[in-house]
Motif scaffolding. Structure first.
Motif, PDB file in Angstrom:
ATOM      1  N   LYS A 117      37.690  75.314  23.010  1.00 33.67           N
ATOM      2  CA  LYS A 117      36.956  76.029  24.048  1.00 33.67           C
ATOM      3  C   LYS A 117      36.276  77.242  23.430  1.00 33.67           C
ATOM      4  O   LYS A 117      36.793  77.853  22.486  1.00 33.67           O
ATOM      5  CB  LYS A 117      37.886  76.504  25.166  1.00 33.67           C
ATOM      6  N   THR A 244      42.236  74.226  22.539  1.00 36.81           N
ATOM      7  CA  THR A 244      42.698  74.157  23.917  1.00 36.81           C
ATOM      8  C   THR A 244      44.217  74.130  23.986  1.00 36.81           C
ATOM      9  O   THR A 244      44.826  74.814  24.820  1.00 36.81           O
ATOM     10  CB  THR A 244      42.114  72.912  24.603  1.00 36.81           C
ATOM     11  N   TYR A 338      36.076  79.400  28.364  1.00 37.09           N
ATOM     12  CA  TYR A 338      37.393  79.921  28.671  1.00 37.09           C
ATOM     13  C   TYR A 338      37.291  81.107  29.618  1.00 37.09           C
ATOM     14  O   TYR A 338      36.558  82.061  29.379  1.00 37.09           O
ATOM     15  CB  TYR A 338      38.100  80.369  27.379  1.00 37.09           C
TER      16      TYR A 338
END
Length: 340
Positions: A117, A244, A338
């Motif tokens: 992310k 992640t 994020y």
């Protein structure tokens, strides 16, 4: 008689001690601290990777804090000279957090099923057009000229193609784009006077200008990008990503990283001389002299959350228009970004 008196006094003392202990008196020895009492003081181990050049300089103070034991996390860091040293190790879980080009972040996300992310944008436009002469006044003035570029198939090429097209110049017919293998090679060519016009990022721009006084900074590509696509448009060329899985297992460590990374970026922009020394110390830039001249044009930033997404998405849309493969075939969805 003396023995009886001694025994009586001893017995009295023992009974007194027992009574005080049973009443919670101060003679009871303190219990030893449990092994779990210091758990909160244990720092999370975070394996990070930074690239040399603009996308890495924002971490200079963070790396210094890590070495001095002043960081919130226990950082094990790597300074890489090539993105190829980073991407495989992100995907095999060797690195937890890394600085990468923004389009590479999108590509990794799309091609790995969301294994990384974007957690912050750390570098805006660092591209400039250098010229030996005074004929280049805008992208329209590049028509009919030969322009050297390092980075075929990278965001440098796509940004140049987009701006040429926006100025009604066919990048395949109206201008001759000559690609050179690597920034270092093109920097060497420009510094030695082999090329008249080239596109380079910082800190290579500063390196050329310091070595070849016949070259001048002709165009700021980031400024032209805003002129073409709006005042709020930007070239978010570098970012920080995290795995992640690491985010899910270590949310507090990620938040602490973002906190001190932001502080590090602010330190670099506000203390150029000291930051230049740190950049040289950690190999983020070739020398402190280059850093002192280049940091102001390296566009080190910290943009997270909504600002990160609103800055990156328009950029990815333009890249997708000119080369979908540059971002992994499609625009990354909202899960790519994020939010804490």
């Amino acid at each position: 008689m003396k023995i009886k008196q001694f025994l009586s006094l001893t017995l009295a003392a023992v009974l007194s001690a027992v009574m005080m202990a049973s009443c919670g008196g101060s003679t009871e020895a303190p219990s030893a601290p449990s092994a779990s009492s210091n758990v909160a003081d244990v720092k999370a181990v975070v394996n990070i990777a930074m690239l040399t050049g603009p996308s890495g300089i924002g971490a200079a103070k963070l790396l210094d804090n890590a070495d001095n034991g002043n960081a919130l996390n226990d950082y094990k860091y790597t300074v890489a000279t090539s993105i190829d040293e980073i991407t495989p190790k992100l995907l095999n879980d060797t690195f937890d957090i890394a600085a990468v080009p923004s389009n590479v972040a999108a590509m990794l996300y799309n091609n790995s099923g969301g294994k990384v992310k974007m957690i912050a944008i750390n570098t805006l436009g660092v591209l400039y057009v250098l010229e030996k002469g005074n004929t280049v006044t805008g992208f329209a003035s590049l028509k009919g000229k030969t322009v050297y570029i390092s980075g075929e198939g990278t965001t440098t090429e796509y940004a140049v193609r987009a701006l040429l097209t926006d100025n009604n110049i066919d990048p395949d017919r109206d201008v001759k784009l000559k690609f050179v293998d690597g920034h270092a090679k093109l920097t060497e060519m420009a510094a030695s006077g082999e090329v008249d016009i080239c596109v380079l990022p910082e800190p290579h721009v500063t390196d050329v200008l310091l070595k070849n006084t016949d070259m001048r900074l002709a165009l700021d590509v980031n400024a032209l990008w805003r002129s073409a696509y709006g005042d709020d448009a930007a070239l978010p060329m570098g970012c920080v990503v995290a795995r992640t899985g690491f985010i899910e297992k270590n949310p507090d460590a990620v938040e602490m990283f973002l906190t001190e990374y932001k502080q590090s970026v602010e330190f670099v922009n506000g203390n150029v001389d000291a930051a230049a020394e740190l950049c040289a110390k950690y190999g983020l830039l070739d020398s402190a002299a280059v850093g002192k001249a280049a940091i102001a044009r390296c566009s080190a930033v910290f943009i997270s959350g909504n600002g990160m997404q609103s800055t990156a998405e328009p950029y990815f849309s333009i890249l997708n228009k000119y080369s979908a493969k540059s971002i992994g075939g499609r625009l990354p969805d909202e899960a790519f970004y994020y939010y804490n």
